[in-house]
Design a protein around this motif. Structure first.
Motif, short mmCIF file in Angstrom:
data_model
loop_
_atom_site.label_atom_id
_atom_site.label_comp_id
_atom_site.label_asym_id
_atom_site.label_seq_id
_atom_site.Cartn_x
_atom_site.Cartn_y
_atom_site.Cartn_z
N PHE A 40 0.78 -1.31 -0.39
CA PHE A 40 -0.01 0.17 -0.21
C PHE A 40 0.99 1.41 -0.34
O PHE A 40 2.01 1.36 0.45
CB PHE A 40 -0.85 -0.11 0.68
N LEU A 41 0.50 2.18 -0.33
CA LEU A 41 0.57 3.52 -0.73
C LEU A 41 -0.06 4.37 0.66
O LEU A 41 -0.88 5.10 0.37
CB LEU A 41 0.95 4.12 -1.84
N SER A 42 0.67 4.48 1.65
CA SER A 42 0.38 5.28 2.53
C SER A 42 0.74 6.67 2.03
O SER A 42 0.92 7.23 1.76
CB SER A 42 1.21 5.16 3.75
N LYS A 43 -0.41 7.94 2.67
CA LYS A 43 0.09 9.26 3.44
C LYS A 43 1.41 9.22 3.34
O LYS A 43 1.88 10.65 2.26
CB LYS A 43 -1.02 9.34 4.12
N ASP A 44 1.83 9.10 4.76
CA ASP A 44 3.07 9.66 4.84
C ASP A 44 3.86 9.40 3.45
O ASP A 44 5.26 10.08 2.39
CB ASP A 44 4.19 9.07 5.91
N GLU A 45 4.10 7.41 3.02
CA GLU A 45 4.90 7.61 2.50
C GLU A 45 3.97 8.06 0.33
O GLU A 45 5.59 8.89 0.07
CB GLU A 45 4.79 5.94 1.08
N PHE A 46 3.15 8.74 0.15
CA PHE A 46 2.57 9.60 -0.73
C PHE A 46 3.57 10.86 -1.30
O PHE A 46 4.27 11.21 -1.30
CB PHE A 46 1.50 10.04 -1.05
N ASN A 47 3.38 11.22 1.07
CA ASN A 47 3.75 13.03 0.95
C ASN A 47 5.62 13.10 0.42
O ASN A 47 5.68 13.75 0.22
CB ASN A 47 3.34 12.97 2.16
N ALA A 48 6.14 11.86 0.95
CA ALA A 48 7.80 11.72 1.01
C ALA A 48 8.09 12.00 -0.39
O ALA A 48 9.03 12.46 -1.45
CB ALA A 48 7.97 10.38 0.98
N PHE A 49 7.33 11.12 -1.15
CA PHE A 49 7.44 10.65 -2.66
C PHE A 49 7.41 12.17 -3.52
O PHE A 49 7.78 12.87 -4.61
CB PHE A 49 5.97 10.06 -3.44
N SER A 50 5.94 13.23 -2.74
CA SER A 50 5.98 14.15 -3.39
C SER A 50 6.43 14.69 -3.68
O SER A 50 6.77 15.77 -4.19
CB SER A 50 4.49 14.67 -3.26
N TYR A 52 9.79 14.47 -3.14
CA TYR A 52 11.03 14.08 -3.54
C TYR A 52 11.20 14.91 -5.67
O TYR A 52 11.36 15.10 -5.71
CB TYR A 52 11.24 12.90 -3.89
N ALA A 53 9.49 14.57 -5.91
CA ALA A 53 9.03 14.70 -7.35
C ALA A 53 9.35 16.46 -7.29
O ALA A 53 9.79 17.23 -8.55
CB ALA A 53 7.82 14.57 -7.37
N PHE A 54 8.39 17.13 -6.33
CA PHE A 54 8.95 18.72 -6.04
C PHE A 54 9.93 18.71 -6.74
O PHE A 54 10.73 19.88 -7.10
CB PHE A 54 8.15 19.27 -4.89
N GLN A 55 11.28 18.47 -6.01
CA GLN A 55 12.87 19.08 -5.52
C GLN A 55 13.21 18.57 -6.82
O GLN A 55 14.11 18.97 -7.37
CB GLN A 55 13.12 18.44 -4.38
N ALA A 56 12.58 17.78 -7.33
CA ALA A 56 13.16 16.85 -8.96
C ALA A 56 12.55 17.77 -10.31
O ALA A 56 13.55 18.25 -10.78
CB ALA A 56 12.55 15.30 -9.11
N MET A 57 11.01 18.50 -9.49
CA MET A 57 11.32 19.29 -11.19
C MET A 57 12.13 20.32 -10.62
O MET A 57 12.52 21.23 -11.70
CB MET A 57 10.25 19.40 -10.94
N ASP A 58 12.15 21.28 -9.49
CA ASP A 58 12.54 22.08 -9.09
C ASP A 58 13.77 22.87 -9.67
O ASP A 58 15.16 22.99 -8.82
CB ASP A 58 12.49 22.66 -7.51
N ASP A 59 14.57 22.93 -11.14
CA ASP A 59 15.28 22.86 -11.53
C ASP A 59 17.22 23.71 -10.76
O ASP A 59 17.96 23.35 -10.90
CB ASP A 59 15.80 22.93 -13.00
N ASP A 60 16.07 24.88 -10.30
CA ASP A 60 16.48 25.96 -10.09
C ASP A 60 16.74 25.99 -8.13
O ASP A 60 17.47 27.18 -7.68
CB ASP A 60 16.05 27.44 -10.74
N GLN A 61 16.53 25.10 -7.81
CA GLN A 61 15.98 25.10 -6.34
C GLN A 61 15.88 26.17 -6.43
O GLN A 61 16.38 26.61 -4.71
CB GLN A 61 17.73 24.53 -5.98
N ASP A 96 1.64 20.76 -2.82
CA ASP A 96 1.41 20.71 -2.01
C ASP A 96 -0.24 20.16 -1.93
O ASP A 96 -0.43 19.20 -1.73
CB ASP A 96 2.09 20.79 -0.63
N SER A 97 -0.52 21.21 -1.79
CA SER A 97 -2.50 21.69 -1.61
C SER A 97 -3.27 20.28 -2.50
O SER A 97 -3.56 19.70 -2.88
CB SER A 97 -2.77 22.65 -1.60
N GLN A 98 -2.11 20.96 -4.12
CA GLN A 98 -2.91 19.38 -5.13
C GLN A 98 -2.63 18.22 -4.99
O GLN A 98 -3.90 17.21 -5.13
CB GLN A 98 -2.10 19.66 -6.79
N MET A 99 -1.49 18.34 -4.10
CA MET A 99 -1.28 16.51 -4.13
C MET A 99 -1.84 15.74 -3.70
O MET A 99 -2.50 14.76 -3.39
CB MET A 99 0.60 16.50 -4.30
#
Length: 115
Positions: A40-50, A52-61, A96-99
């Motif tokens: 299962f994908l818990s809310k905590d696991e999903f938040n950790a993934f989210s 990671y995804a945001f940071q990976a997309m944020d090229d200029d950090q 974060d709100s959308q996710m």
């Protein structure tokens, strides 16, 4: 794997993916996100993934996503949906709100986890 994980995020942000659709399309990647391997994908696991995804997309950090950073993953309508205040930037709060909304929508039985 970075690209595939971000594609999962884009599908959720676009509102086109249910938990079942994401699982079918990306079972291996979801297994990698399922840190405790309980199937299962818990809310905590999903938040950790989210996170990671945001940071990976944020090229200029800089803590926001501009159109150029989001373009490989979101079309203009998807971008505008997430950019709730219309300033042409997706803030971390908007993301974060959308996710969070997307997790709630995908959690069809309301048990706090995606399976």
């Amino acid at each position: 794997m970075k690209r595939t994980l971000i594609v999962i995020t884009a599908a959720l942000l676009a509102g086109v993916a249910s938990a079942e659709t994401v699982a079918e399309l990306h079972e291996t990647e979801l297994n990698n996100i399922d840190k405790n391997n309980d199937g299962f994908l818990s809310k905590d696991e999903f938040n950790a993934f989210s996170d990671y995804a945001f940071q990976a997309m944020d090229d200029d950090q800089n803590g926001t996503l501009g159109m150029n950073e989001a373009k490989p993953f979101l079309d203009i309508k998807q971008f505008q949906k997430v950019d709730r205040n219309g300033d042409s930037i997706i803030s971390r709060t908007e993301f974060d709100s959308q996710m969070g909304s997307d997790f709630t929508t995908a959690d069809q039985d309301g048990n706090g986890q995606l399976d």
